[in-house]
Structures are given as structure tokens and as C-alpha cells.
Design a protein around this motif. Sequence first.
Motif, PDB file in Angstrom:
ATOM      1  N   TYR A 338       2.978  -4.888  -1.458  1.00  0.00           N
ATOM      2  CA  TYR A 338       2.777  -4.570  -0.050  1.00  0.00           C
ATOM      3  C   TYR A 338       3.797  -5.288   0.817  1.00  0.00           C
ATOM      4  CZ  TYR A 338      -1.858  -2.570  -0.925  1.00  0.00           C
ATOM      5  OH  TYR A 338      -2.894  -1.799  -1.345  1.00  0.00           O
ATOM      6  N   SER A 339       4.269  -4.602   1.800  1.00  0.00           N
ATOM      7  CA  SER A 339       5.002  -5.259   2.875  1.00  0.00           C
ATOM      8  C   SER A 339       4.413  -4.842   4.219  1.00  0.00           C
ATOM      9  CB  SER A 339       6.494  -4.883   2.830  1.00  0.00           C
ATOM     10  OG  SER A 339       6.648  -3.475   2.997  1.00  0.00           O
ATOM     11  N   ALA A 340       3.236  -4.198   4.191  1.00  0.00           N
ATOM     12  CA  ALA A 340       2.608  -3.694   5.409  1.00  0.00           C
ATOM     13  C   ALA A 340       2.245  -4.854   6.332  1.00  0.00           C
ATOM     14  CB  ALA A 340       1.358  -2.893   5.057  1.00  0.00           C
ATOM     15  N   GLU A 341       2.613  -4.690   7.592  1.00  0.00           N
ATOM     16  CA  GLU A 341       2.325  -5.733   8.563  1.00  0.00           C
ATOM     17  C   GLU A 341       0.824  -5.930   8.738  1.00  0.00           C
ATOM     18  OE1 GLU A 341       2.823  -8.839  10.931  1.00  0.00           O
ATOM     19  OE2 GLU A 341       4.396  -7.803   9.808  1.00  0.00           O
ATOM     20  N   PHE A 357      -2.967   5.409  13.017  1.00  0.00           N
ATOM     21  CA  PHE A 357      -1.631   5.982  12.867  1.00  0.00           C
ATOM     22  C   PHE A 357      -1.764   7.495  12.738  1.00  0.00           C
ATOM     23  CE2 PHE A 357      -3.312   4.171   8.955  1.00  0.00           C
ATOM     24  CZ  PHE A 357      -3.358   5.267   8.099  1.00  0.00           C
ATOM     25  N   PRO A 358      -0.646   8.227  12.918  1.00  0.00           N
ATOM     26  CA  PRO A 358      -0.710   9.687  12.780  1.00  0.00           C
ATOM     27  C   PRO A 358      -1.267  10.077  11.411  1.00  0.00           C
ATOM     28  CG  PRO A 358       1.390   9.014  13.710  1.00  0.00           C
ATOM     29  CD  PRO A 358       0.703   7.755  13.283  1.00  0.00           C
ATOM     30  N   ARG A 359      -2.011  11.153  11.387  1.00  0.00           N
ATOM     31  CA  ARG A 359      -2.703  11.557  10.169  1.00  0.00           C
ATOM     32  C   ARG A 359      -1.744  11.709   8.995  1.00  0.00           C
ATOM     33  NH1 ARG A 359      -6.899  16.440  10.599  1.00  0.00           N
ATOM     34  NH2 ARG A 359      -7.633  14.985  12.201  1.00  0.00           N
ATOM     35  N   GLY A 360      -2.034  10.947   7.943  1.00  0.00           N
ATOM     36  CA  GLY A 360      -1.238  11.029   6.717  1.00  0.00           C
ATOM     37  C   GLY A 360       0.099  10.326   6.777  1.00  0.00           C
ATOM     38  N   ARG A 361       0.426   9.631   7.879  1.00  0.00           N
ATOM     39  CA  ARG A 361       1.748   9.014   8.017  1.00  0.00           C
ATOM     40  C   ARG A 361       1.619   7.564   8.500  1.00  0.00           C
ATOM     41  NH1 ARG A 361       4.718  11.240  11.909  1.00  0.00           N
ATOM     42  NH2 ARG A 361       3.082  12.517  12.844  1.00  0.00           N
ATOM     43  N   PRO A 362       1.268   6.647   7.601  1.00  0.00           N
ATOM     44  CA  PRO A 362       1.135   5.242   8.000  1.00  0.00           C
ATOM     45  C   PRO A 362       2.502   4.648   8.324  1.00  0.00           C
ATOM     46  CG  PRO A 362       0.963   5.454   5.621  1.00  0.00           C
ATOM     47  CD  PRO A 362       0.989   6.854   6.171  1.00  0.00           C
ATOM     48  N   PRO A 363       2.572   3.761   9.293  1.00  0.00           N
ATOM     49  CA  PRO A 363       3.862   3.188   9.700  1.00  0.00           C
ATOM     50  C   PRO A 363       4.253   1.963   8.871  1.00  0.00           C
ATOM     51  CG  PRO A 363       2.154   2.430  11.171  1.00  0.00           C
ATOM     52  CD  PRO A 363       1.474   3.334  10.174  1.00  0.00           C
ATOM     53  N   PHE A 364       3.936   1.955   7.590  1.00  0.00           N
ATOM     54  CA  PHE A 364       4.303   0.824   6.751  1.00  0.00           C
ATOM     55  C   PHE A 364       4.550   1.317   5.338  1.00  0.00           C
ATOM     56  CE2 PHE A 364      -0.220   0.758   7.963  1.00  0.00           C
ATOM     57  CZ  PHE A 364      -0.795   1.245   6.793  1.00  0.00           C
ATOM     58  N   ARG A 365       5.201   0.477   4.546  1.00  0.00           N
ATOM     59  CA  ARG A 365       5.618   0.861   3.200  1.00  0.00           C
ATOM     60  C   ARG A 365       4.460   0.798   2.224  1.00  0.00           C
ATOM     61  NH1 ARG A 365      10.273  -2.998   1.616  1.00  0.00           N
ATOM     62  NH2 ARG A 365       9.897  -1.929  -0.372  1.00  0.00           N
ATOM     63  N   TYR A 366       4.450   1.760   1.322  1.00  0.00           N
ATOM     64  CA  TYR A 366       3.502   1.822   0.213  1.00  0.00           C
ATOM     65  C   TYR A 366       4.246   2.357  -0.996  1.00  0.00           C
ATOM     66  CZ  TYR A 366      -1.196   0.980   2.168  1.00  0.00           C
ATOM     67  OH  TYR A 366      -2.319   0.408   2.690  1.00  0.00           O
ATOM     68  N   GLU A 368       5.155   5.014  -3.751  1.00  0.00           N
ATOM     69  CA  GLU A 368       5.269   6.451  -3.523  1.00  0.00           C
ATOM     70  C   GLU A 368       3.975   7.187  -3.863  1.00  0.00           C
ATOM     71  OE1 GLU A 368       6.764   9.866  -2.158  1.00  0.00           O
ATOM     72  OE2 GLU A 368       7.692   7.878  -2.023  1.00  0.00           O
ATOM     73  N   ALA A 369       3.331   6.810  -4.971  1.00  0.00           N
ATOM     74  CA  ALA A 369       2.091   7.485  -5.356  1.00  0.00           C
ATOM     75  C   ALA A 369       1.012   7.302  -4.301  1.00  0.00           C
ATOM     76  CB  ALA A 369       1.611   6.964  -6.710  1.00  0.00           C
ATOM     77  N   VAL A 370       0.963   6.121  -3.686  1.00  0.00           N
ATOM     78  CA  VAL A 370      -0.037   5.854  -2.662  1.00  0.00           C
ATOM     79  C   VAL A 370       0.285   6.615  -1.386  1.00  0.00           C
ATOM     80  CG1 VAL A 370      -1.138   4.051  -1.289  1.00  0.00           C
ATOM     81  CG2 VAL A 370      -0.542   3.608  -3.670  1.00  0.00           C
ATOM     82  N   ARG A 371       1.566   6.672  -1.014  1.00  0.00           N
ATOM     83  CA  ARG A 371       1.958   7.417   0.188  1.00  0.00           C
ATOM     84  C   ARG A 371       1.606   8.895   0.033  1.00  0.00           C
ATOM     85  NH1 ARG A 371       5.054   4.915   3.902  1.00  0.00           N
ATOM     86  NH2 ARG A 371       5.678   6.938   4.725  1.00  0.00           N
ATOM     87  N   THR A 372       1.821   9.439  -1.161  1.00  0.00           N
ATOM     88  CA  THR A 372       1.465  10.839  -1.411  1.00  0.00           C
ATOM     89  C   THR A 372      -0.032  11.045  -1.255  1.00  0.00           C
ATOM     90  OG1 THR A 372       3.325  11.075  -2.929  1.00  0.00           O
ATOM     91  CG2 THR A 372       1.554  12.701  -3.110  1.00  0.00           C
ATOM     92  N   TRP A 373      -0.798  10.097  -1.754  1.00  0.00           N
ATOM     93  CA  TRP A 373      -2.258  10.197  -1.654  1.00  0.00           C
ATOM     94  C   TRP A 373      -2.704  10.109  -0.198  1.00  0.00           C
ATOM     95  CZ3 TRP A 373      -5.838   6.582   0.099  1.00  0.00           C
ATOM     96  CH2 TRP A 373      -7.182   6.880  -0.154  1.00  0.00           C
ATOM     97  N   ILE A 374      -2.129   9.203   0.576  1.00  0.00           N
ATOM     98  CA  ILE A 374      -2.495   9.063   1.989  1.00  0.00           C
ATOM     99  C   ILE A 374      -2.234  10.358   2.741  1.00  0.00           C
ATOM    100  CG2 ILE A 374      -1.860   7.909   4.138  1.00  0.00           C
ATOM    101  CD1 ILE A 374      -1.470   5.354   2.543  1.00  0.00           C
ATOM    102  N   ALA A 375      -1.086  10.983   2.461  1.00  0.00           N
ATOM    103  CA  ALA A 375      -0.771  12.252   3.118  1.00  0.00           C
ATOM    104  C   ALA A 375      -1.752  13.336   2.689  1.00  0.00           C
ATOM    105  CB  ALA A 375       0.658  12.665   2.786  1.00  0.00           C
ATOM    106  N   GLU A 376      -2.149  13.338   1.430  1.00  0.00           N
ATOM    107  CA  GLU A 376      -3.045  14.378   0.916  1.00  0.00           C
ATOM    108  C   GLU A 376      -4.434  14.281   1.543  1.00  0.00           C
ATOM    109  OE1 GLU A 376      -4.699  16.062  -3.405  1.00  0.00           O
ATOM    110  OE2 GLU A 376      -3.355  14.325  -3.304  1.00  0.00           O
ATOM    111  N   VAL A 377      -4.962  13.068   1.683  1.00  0.00           N
ATOM    112  CA  VAL A 377      -6.315  12.915   2.221  1.00  0.00           C
ATOM    113  C   VAL A 377      -6.329  12.904   3.746  1.00  0.00           C
ATOM    114  CG1 VAL A 377      -7.060  11.667   0.173  1.00  0.00           C
ATOM    115  CG2 VAL A 377      -6.242  10.379   2.163  1.00  0.00           C
ATOM    116  N   GLY A 378      -5.167  12.786   4.380  1.00  0.00           N
ATOM    117  CA  GLY A 378      -5.122  12.777   5.841  1.00  0.00           C
ATOM    118  C   GLY A 378      -5.673  11.507   6.454  1.00  0.00           C
ATOM    119  N   ALA A 379      -5.432  10.365   5.813  1.00  0.00           N
ATOM    120  CA  ALA A 379      -5.900   9.090   6.363  1.00  0.00           C
ATOM    121  C   ALA A 379      -5.202   8.821   7.695  1.00  0.00           C
ATOM    122  CB  ALA A 379      -5.623   7.959   5.380  1.00  0.00           C
TER     123      ALA A 379
END
Length: 682
Positions: A338-341, A357-366, A368-379
Motif C-alpha cells: 500500500y501507498s494509499a494516503e 471517491f468517484p465510483r470505481g476510481r480510488p485516488p490512490f495506488r493498489y 492491479e488485481a485490486v484496482r480491477t475489482w474496485i472498478a467492477e464492484v463500483g466502490a
Amino acid sequence: MTQAGRKRASGRVPLDVFDQAPVAVLVTGGKEHRLLYANDAFRWMFGDRPVREAFGDLVGQDTFAVFDKVLATGETARLDDVRVTADRGDGPHERLFRMSFSRVPLQRGEWGLLAVVHEVTAQMAATRRMRAMEKELRRFRRRYQSIMWAGTHGVWVTGPYGESRESYGWQGLTGQTPEESLGRGWMRALHPEDRVHAEEWWDKASEQAVSPYEVTYRVRTRDGAYRHIRFRSVPVRENGAVVEWVGTSTDVEQEWQEERRRRLLDRAAAAASDITNLEEMCHALADVVVPELADTCDVHLLPEPNGGLPHARTIVAERLCCAVREGLPRLPMLQEHYSAEVLRQAVGQRRPAHISFPRGRPPFRYPEAVRTWIAEVGAHNAVVLPIVVEGEVAAVVTACVCGDRPPISPADIDLIGQILDHTHDAIGNALRFRRTQRVALALQHSLLAEPPHVPGLELAARYQASPTAAEIGGDWYDAFLSSRGAVKLVIGDVAGHDLAAAVSMSQVRNMLRALAVDRDEFPGDVLRRLNTALEVLNGESTATCVLTRLERDDEGLWRLVYSVAGHPPPLLVTGEGETRFLQDAGNPLLGVSHEQPWISAVEPLPPDSTLLLYTDGLVERRGEDLGDGLERLRRRAEPLAREPLHRFCDELLTRMPVTGEDDIAMIALRVPPEGRYEGVAS
């Protein structure tokens, strides 16, 4: 007064026209108010009494001033609700009258007074009764309204299928206009999930006709937030059919929140008290959070205290568990950097960090597999809560909401914190236990070295930690060459399943190595000396052990010299699949005083045979005789006689129905085929 006198007329008005009038009429003359005329109604009311006496009863002596004024000025006068007590032969009764006075001309230029007296006793009684009924009705209405509005925010009436007809308070709660809430428009203010249930119920409401019916729905208020509203209703029937429903709606958000808080804290406490394994406990706590408070919840262990902050540029976290609500894909199980603030903030400040944050687009690094999952579930909203143990952040809990679900509220963040506080001691103990496990496991693995390479022989070893017994213990194996080149194999088990057992195991292992490496005496003699050392140096530890020495006799045949100290016997498997346990060199366990000689035994090893040393975790089952476990091992080993040695070991671990309550250590040796004896001293 004579009949003729009663019927005399004034100069202008024939008074006999009033004889049959339903109201009392009389005429007086002069300032003395002499009675000149009285009709039948007056006589019936007051009898044949002088006018002053009659009027004295009727209006009181002071009222004659009204007569004088009317006679003098010609102005009319009226008296309402005049109360008189009169007796008509049935006893005195209070009666009510209404009177009017006017001046009339008499003969010879005189003026007289015309009085009309109307009894209103019955009418006033009826009026009083009506007023009393109206007052009582208003009181009943106020009582009813008080009952209806006690703890109630709305009152409403619907048709038989939930179509709104009247409502009071609903528009103020939801912000809907009366037109918007008519029909089934009021349902548009319900949460989408609850709206489906409401529509299904009201479609069949007239057939169900539950009396009374009570349900709690989430209602969107005028500020856009959802609150829990309890609906209570009763059917109104005509001729057996439901024609409408009358009900109330009450805001029960605070009550609902408190009930949920108690329920979730009870579930968390139960999880913490019933479970000691860290992963299982974290899974149980995540299941408390999801789906009640969030759509996803995961728990991460920080291998370094405080995540390595402030020096680390990134935080490495190991995911212990992840829970997602039904319908969402599961989060990939992987170690994350993690480097998320938001995480650095939670760990660094040791308090919850909340971010939208905007749906599926967190403003911090994750990853790649986690970023794909976040976009899929619309967190779109997340909170990170640190778990502090002994002053250091040892783990973090991350909860997210997805899709149309509103952000996690401050109250829910506080409740998640209460859940963690409620289980803090249990989590802290589990985390400390896990750290101890890892230290001990690292120590144990450092002592379980790969067997040495011996030309002409096959050696293989296996170690399987118990998933329930702290993942550490006193089981060990060892293989080494003596100073004269003989191969020595060891299997042992120190009592216990904790860090102390692992430390004792390392001491016993090292002492045994030191005693056995420099001389090729019988294994029983080495174990005797080891037992003496344990008694002197560590009087509290006990252990079991098998010590063997592999050598060739004068004819070049392989043989095994062995001694067993309280341990399950070695298993010998011939190349043809014949199996038997070696039980001729039994001795007491180590750490117990033993005055008798320690014995050893010699066993020939046929070509292609396999020798297996193992710990009791492979054969013991709770409530079962050890002999049953040994027989099971013997049968499982028979068909594996010709398998490669590594496969032989793996198959035994797979096929044996181990309980997982104990560690398992194994070391096996395969004798070469006949004629291949190089590499081992005789």
C-alpha cells in the motif's frame, strides 16, 4: 281582571288578536304599569297575579327600570335567557324566557307597554345538550388525536391495495407534494429494496387483511438520507371486504440503530469468545460488518509494527480475510503493498480514516488485481480503522460501500470501532499468539534442514504444522553423517505446542547431534546419555525419540541399528510391499529417570526397502487406540512400496486421515537395489 277587561283594545290595536298566540303577551298602561291585557299563554305561564308581582318573579324589581325607559323613550328592549323558578303543579322548576318590550299607543293619547314573553326552556336545554355533546366530541377528538400522534409522525388512509387517499405528516417527512404521494406514489420514497417488498405485499393486501399489520421500511427523507420508519395499519371492512386501510408511520431510526448496535456487538463478542484462531476470528468479525454496515470488509495484518512508518515509503499488508455482500465478486487474496494516503493516515494517526471517491476510481495506488475489482464492484467510499495492540498498529480493517449505497455514516464508523473495541482483547491475544507462532515456526524451520546427500541412498523429509495447535510444536527430524561416515536418522517430539516447546526441541536436537556425531556407539547408549543431560540441564522437559544408524555388515548387506525412547515404532516396507513395525528396542521416554540399561536392536534392510520414521500426529486420533492408527499407516504404506520416495511421503500425508490437532514430522530412507552399496561406510 274581567274577561271584558282582558279584551279591551287600545285606541289603535285590537289586542284580542293575541288571545291564541303561542307566546305570552301583555299590555300595561301608565307609569304604574297597570295590567290592561294578558293573553291565555301568559295566564297559563304565570296565573292571575298582579303584573308587578308577575314581572317581579320574571325579571326582578330592578328590571322595571327597563319598562320605564321603553315607555319614556319609545326604544325597544330585549332580555335573553331570563331564569325564573315557577310551579305548574308538579313542583318548582327553573325555566328560561326570552322577553321583548315596545311602546304602544292607548286611548286618549296615552302610551302603554307591550311585552312579549317566549319560554325557551326546552330549546335552551336542547342547545345546552348540543353544546355539551360538541364539547365532549371535541374532547374525544383531542384524546383520539393525542393517542394517534403519541410517538407518531404521520397518519394516513389508503385504498385496499395501498393507493394513498389521505396522509398527514408524510409530505413533511419525505418532501413529496400531496400530488406526488397520491396513489402508490408514496412508495417512491421507500428504499429500492424495501419498495419491492412493499409493492409485493400491497398487491395481495386485501386478501391477506392482516390486522394489525406492522413493518419497518427505509424512507428517503427530504434531506436525501434514509431513516427507518415503522408502518402500522389496520383494515377497514364493509360487508366483509376490505375497503381501505388506516395507519400510522413512526420514525424509529434511533430505536433501530440501538437494536442493531446491541445485536452486532453481541455477535462480535460471541465470535471473539468462541474462536481463538486469528484468521477465523477476523472472518467472523468481517461477517458482522457485512452487509449490515458495509458491502465489503477485509482485515490486513501488518508484518512490521505500525507498518514500518514513518520510514517506509509503502506499507506491506497481508490480507487475513475478506467478506463481501451477496452478489459481489470476491476480492483477490494476495499480499498487498500500500501507498494509499488513507491507510498511512489511519496507521500514522491511529484513528479511523474516511474517504469518498468517484465510483470505481480510488485516488490512490493498489495492486492491479485490486484496482480491477474496485472498478467492477463500483466502490466509492471506504473507511480504514487501525487495530492497536500494545501501543503498535498490528492490523487494519477496511470497509467499503459500493453502487447506490450511501457512504458509511459517522455513526456506523463509530459502531465498527465499537465492534473492534468490544473484541480488542481477543484480537490482541490472537495477534500476539500469531507473532509468537511465527517466531517459533521460523526457529523450528531453521532446525529442520534438508537431509544430506548420500550417494547410493535416497532420503526424504516432510514437516506439516498443525493448523489448530498454534502452528508450532516440538516435532523434529534430523539426518547427518557421523565422523566415520555412518548415516544417522532421528525423529523426535518434545511435549507442548508453543514457543517453549520449540525452544526445548532445539536444545534436545542440538544435544543429540553433539552426542551422536563423534562416536558410533549404539543408539541406546546415546539416548541414555541424552536422558542424563536432560535430567541435569532441563529437569522439566520430556521428549520421545527414535535414533537410528544405517550401516553395512561384513557381507555388505544393509542393516539398521536403532533405539526407541517412548516414540511410535519405525515402519519397514519391503520392495514387495510387505510392512512391519520395528519394536525390539523400546525404552522409556526422555526426561524420566530410568535405571535399567537402554537397549538397541539391529534390523536387516532388504534391497529396495523403505524405512519410515514419523511423529504421532500421523497416526493418533482423539478417542482412538494407537494400535488402530498404526495399522492404518501400515495398510496405506503397502501399495506405495514401489513409488518414488518423495511421492511415498506425499501420498502418506494425503491419504492418512490426520486430525490437524498435532504437527507431523517424517523422514524416510530408501535402500538401494542389490549390488549398489557405494557411498556408505560399513
